[in-house]
Design an enzyme around this catalytic site. Sequence first.
Site, short mmCIF file in Angstrom:
data_model
loop_
_atom_site.label_atom_id
_atom_site.label_comp_id
_atom_site.label_asym_id
_atom_site.label_seq_id
_atom_site.Cartn_x
_atom_site.Cartn_y
_atom_site.Cartn_z
N ARG A 1 67.78 53.25 -6.34
CA ARG A 1 66.86 54.03 -7.18
C ARG A 1 67.65 54.83 -8.22
O ARG A 1 67.88 56.02 -8.08
CB ARG A 1 65.98 54.93 -6.30
CG ARG A 1 65.09 54.11 -5.39
CD ARG A 1 64.20 54.94 -4.54
NE ARG A 1 63.13 55.55 -5.28
CZ ARG A 1 62.26 56.41 -4.74
NH1 ARG A 1 62.37 56.74 -3.48
NH2 ARG A 1 61.31 56.94 -5.47
N CYS B 1 68.06 54.70 -1.21
CA CYS B 1 67.27 55.09 -0.04
C CYS B 1 66.72 53.83 0.61
O CYS B 1 67.00 52.72 0.16
CB CYS B 1 66.18 56.08 -0.42
SG CYS B 1 64.90 55.36 -1.40
N LYS C 1 49.99 63.50 -3.55
CA LYS C 1 51.39 63.95 -3.40
C LYS C 1 52.17 63.71 -4.69
O LYS C 1 52.85 64.60 -5.19
CB LYS C 1 52.06 63.19 -2.26
CG LYS C 1 53.57 63.31 -2.23
CD LYS C 1 54.20 62.53 -1.11
CE LYS C 1 54.57 61.10 -1.42
NZ LYS C 1 55.82 60.91 -2.17
N ASN C 2 52.08 62.49 -5.21
CA ASN C 2 52.95 62.14 -6.34
C ASN C 2 52.48 62.75 -7.65
O ASN C 2 53.22 62.72 -8.64
CB ASN C 2 53.09 60.62 -6.46
CG ASN C 2 53.97 60.08 -5.33
OD1 ASN C 2 54.64 60.85 -4.64
ND2 ASN C 2 53.96 58.77 -5.14
N ARG D 1 56.18 63.31 5.72
CA ARG D 1 56.66 63.67 4.37
C ARG D 1 55.53 63.48 3.36
O ARG D 1 55.42 64.27 2.42
CB ARG D 1 57.82 62.75 3.97
CG ARG D 1 59.16 63.19 4.48
CD ARG D 1 60.25 62.37 3.80
NE ARG D 1 59.91 62.19 2.40
CZ ARG D 1 60.08 61.08 1.70
NH1 ARG D 1 60.65 60.04 2.23
NH2 ARG D 1 59.73 61.02 0.43
N ASP E 1 53.51 51.46 -3.45
CA ASP E 1 53.37 52.39 -2.32
C ASP E 1 52.31 51.95 -1.31
O ASP E 1 52.14 52.63 -0.28
CB ASP E 1 53.05 53.80 -2.84
CG ASP E 1 54.24 54.41 -3.58
OD1 ASP E 1 55.35 53.88 -3.44
OD2 ASP E 1 54.04 55.41 -4.29
C1 EPZ Z 1 57.74 57.13 -8.06
O1 EPZ Z 1 59.13 57.04 -7.77
C2 EPZ Z 1 57.04 57.53 -6.78
N1 EPZ Z 1 57.53 58.83 -6.35
C3 EPZ Z 1 57.29 56.47 -5.72
O2 EPZ Z 1 56.55 56.82 -4.57
C4 EPZ Z 1 56.78 55.13 -6.24
O3 EPZ Z 1 57.10 54.12 -5.31
C5 EPZ Z 1 57.42 54.80 -7.60
O4 EPZ Z 1 57.22 55.91 -8.53
C6 EPZ Z 1 56.84 53.56 -8.26
O5 EPZ Z 1 55.46 53.72 -8.44
C7 EPZ Z 1 57.00 59.94 -6.87
O6 EPZ Z 1 56.11 59.90 -7.71
C8 EPZ Z 1 57.48 61.23 -6.35
P1 EPZ Z 1 60.35 54.78 -10.70
P2 EPZ Z 1 60.18 56.95 -8.95
O7 EPZ Z 1 61.37 55.58 -11.44
O8 EPZ Z 1 59.67 57.67 -10.13
C9 EPZ Z 1 63.72 51.61 -11.84
C10 EPZ Z 1 56.17 57.11 -2.27
O9 EPZ Z 1 56.19 56.34 -1.29
N2 EPZ Z 1 64.41 52.73 -12.50
O10 EPZ Z 1 59.01 54.65 -11.34
O11 EPZ Z 1 61.49 57.34 -8.40
C11 EPZ Z 1 63.62 51.78 -10.32
O12 EPZ Z 1 64.80 51.32 -9.69
C12 EPZ Z 1 57.24 57.05 -3.34
O13 EPZ Z 1 55.30 57.99 -2.43
C13 EPZ Z 1 65.51 52.51 -13.28
O14 EPZ Z 1 65.94 51.37 -13.46
O15 EPZ Z 1 60.18 55.40 -9.25
C14 EPZ Z 1 62.41 50.96 -9.99
O16 EPZ Z 1 62.74 49.60 -9.89
C15 EPZ Z 1 58.35 56.12 -2.98
N3 EPZ Z 1 66.12 53.58 -13.88
C16 EPZ Z 1 61.52 51.15 -11.20
O17 EPZ Z 1 62.37 51.61 -12.23
C17 EPZ Z 1 65.66 54.86 -13.74
O18 EPZ Z 1 66.25 55.79 -14.32
C18 EPZ Z 1 60.41 52.18 -11.01
O19 EPZ Z 1 60.93 53.36 -10.38
C19 EPZ Z 1 64.53 55.07 -12.95
C20 EPZ Z 1 63.92 54.00 -12.32
#
Ligand code: EPZ
Length: 422
Positions: A122, A117, A22-23, A400, A308
């Site tokens: 996020r 969320c 998915k991701n 989802r 995840d």
């Molecule tokens: C991706 O989300 C995945 N989603 C998530 O999977 C997964 O949990 C996550 O990466 C971490 O591996 C998809 O790939 C569609 P991040 P993403 O930006 O990209 C902080 C699932 O269950 N951050 O890597 O949104 C953030 O708060 C989903 O399949 C900032 O500070 O996550 C977090 O602590 C849920 N500023 C960390 O970075 C930003 O601009 C990593 O988040 C962006 C993120």
Amino acid sequence: MSHLKITGRRRLSGTVRASGSKNAALPMMAVAILADGPLRLEGVPRLDDVRTLVDLLGALGVEATHEPDDTLRLETVDPKPTRADDELLRRMRAGFCVLGPLVARRGAAVVSLPGGCAIGDRPVDLHLAGLAALGADITIEHGYVVARAGRLTGAAIHLAGPRGPTVTGTANVLSAAVLARGETTITGAAVEPEIVDLGQLLLAMGAKIEGLGTPTLRVTGVDRLSGATHRVIPDRIEAATLLLAAAITRDSIAVTGVVPGHLGEVLAKLATAGSALEIGPDWVRIAAGGAVRPVDITAEPYPGVPTDIQAQWMAMLSLADGRSTVRDRVFPGRFMHVAELNRLGARIEHADGTAVVTGVSRLTGATVTATDLRASAALVLAGLAAEGETVVRHLEHLDRGYQRLDEKLNRLGAEMERCDDD
Ligand code: EPZ
């Protein structure tokens, strides 16, 4: 809406195939906006987030056609729309991945700012800073990200925040930089297999990228990108969830169609927790049995244990022979499942981003409520091991992100039934 009725303690056996990731698929679908020609993605999982993104892209002038073998063909038929549908974006955060491609290819984007969320805060500050460094003019107006740009220009961009690199932020910035004039260097890039896979697709489209799979990506912008055909990598999170299903019921199954190298730390921890593993070129066989041994799990960016599957691990460790700790360094607030697992008889205490799981000898069925995708999977796993009937409400979260997880588990011998809410 519907719920899942699980009759616990059925034995699992046999072989199950992992679906496409998915991701990996979601950001790949978004880069169809960049292509001067059709994109054919093979092995796209049939799940709700994919359907939602198909609709979102449809409203942005990208036509989707489903072909045999889970192949999705995407082609831009109208390159003018630049505003992403609000309602669809609200249903699925990954829709935010259209931002980079829209700015790079169409010179403008209006995309609603994703809110918090169930798994915590996020932010998207790193996405926006990266695109601004490439020359996009970005403002926030009434809750929308409004971006405008001429041709983007290569820049030096750092994408790691206090909790490590951002996965979809790397996808957004990388898929904009490939069309920018000149060189872009991204440091602190995500090294997740899903980002490497996105990079492989962009290479097949004619992009010039070096350093995939390392924290430093060097991109030389090109003037145009072509269509391409690409097979999506297997879903390592689904594969890990299925392996944990056998681990929690103490049974033996094989999961095929996987890349074992993507599961390194997960397999190491499963072995520590008392499962015997046999690893083939594209399959993993797990033989559990005996007691679950306690292990300490810390969810971290790749190659660590993925956030995840943190919830699914917690479900399994709730039946361990001793005390385990579970931390989440990526989303320290991702513990909504604790209270629901405790309803099933687990003994988990949680404070300051750390859960202490004191193993119990049995779980007992109850009605529980899923709050997000992976929490739902954890509750399904707990329901497999619990005595009696477990009802998991709000099945829409599970759907989802999993391609009919209940059907896959039923084929292995589980007993679960989807029911509509009254
Ligand atoms: C991706 O989300 C995945 N989603 C998530 O999977 C997964 O949990 C996550 O990466 C971490 O591996 C998809 O790939 C569609 P991040 P993403 O930006 O990209 C902080 C699932 O269950 N951050 O890597 O949104 C953030 O708060 C989903 O399949 C900032 O500070 O996550 C977090 O602590 C849920 N500023 C960390 O970075 C930003 O601009 C990593 O988040 C962006 C993120």
